[in-house]
Design a protein around this motif. Structure first.
Motif, PDB file in Angstrom:
ATOM      1  N   LYS A   1       0.799  -1.230   0.000  1.00 49.79           N
ATOM      2  CA  LYS A   1       0.000   0.000   0.000  1.00 49.79           C
ATOM      3  C   LYS A   1       0.832   1.280   0.000  1.00 49.79           C
ATOM      4  O   LYS A   1       0.585   2.194  -0.784  1.00 49.79           O
ATOM      5  N   TYR A   2       1.829   1.342   0.897  1.00 50.38           N
ATOM      6  CA  TYR A   2       2.595   2.585   1.036  1.00 50.38           C
ATOM      7  C   TYR A   2       3.927   2.589   0.296  1.00 50.38           C
ATOM      8  O   TYR A   2       4.569   3.626   0.199  1.00 50.38           O
TER       9      TYR A   2
ATOM     10  N   GLU B   1       3.246   2.916  -4.514  1.00 50.59           N
ATOM     11  CA  GLU B   1       3.742   4.291  -4.686  1.00 50.59           C
ATOM     12  C   GLU B   1       5.015   4.339  -5.525  1.00 50.59           C
ATOM     13  O   GLU B   1       5.501   5.416  -5.879  1.00 50.59           O
TER      14      GLU B   1
END
Ligand code: HEM
Length: 81
Positions: A65-66, A70
């Motif tokens: 997710k992070y 990204e």
């Protein structure tokens, strides 16, 4: 690609930082400055297996997710135990 502890250990600086979490070898060089726990926390495990400490502090899903989504965490390969 399967990566040994010896290979991972070559990437242990702020400008070239890999860590192992579970089966995966991760390049976290770009992510370090975004890390909510700070770059120091990651640098303590630079070039090493951070699985145990990682799992005490996070859920594994935060990596995708992070980081991966990204583009700041890159999976380099599988860790060869
Ligand atoms: C591999 C990619 C990593 C990602 C994507 C990541 C992400 C995060 C996130 C999102 C948080 C906020 C808390 C949470 O939502 O769970 C956090 C906190 C933290 N992380 Fe990481 N992290 C990574 C690697 C590491 C590593 C290798 C260490 C070293 C063991 C570490 C140590 C910490 C610490 C100490 C905190 C602060 C916990 C607190 O203050 O409560 N992280 N990280």
């Amino acid at each position: 690609m399967s990566l040994s502890a010896e290979e991972v250990a070559k990437h242990a600086s702020k400008t070239d930082c890999w860590v192992v979490v579970g089966e995966e070898v991760l390049d976290v060089t770009e992510f370090m400055e975004d890390h909510p726990g700070g770059s120091k926390a990651i640098m303590m495990f630079a070039g090493r297996d951070a699985t145990e400490e990682f799992d005490m502090l996070h859920e594994r899903k935060v990596i995708k997710k992070y980081g991966i989504d990204e583009g700041t965490v890159v999976v380099k390969g599988t860790f060869k135990k």
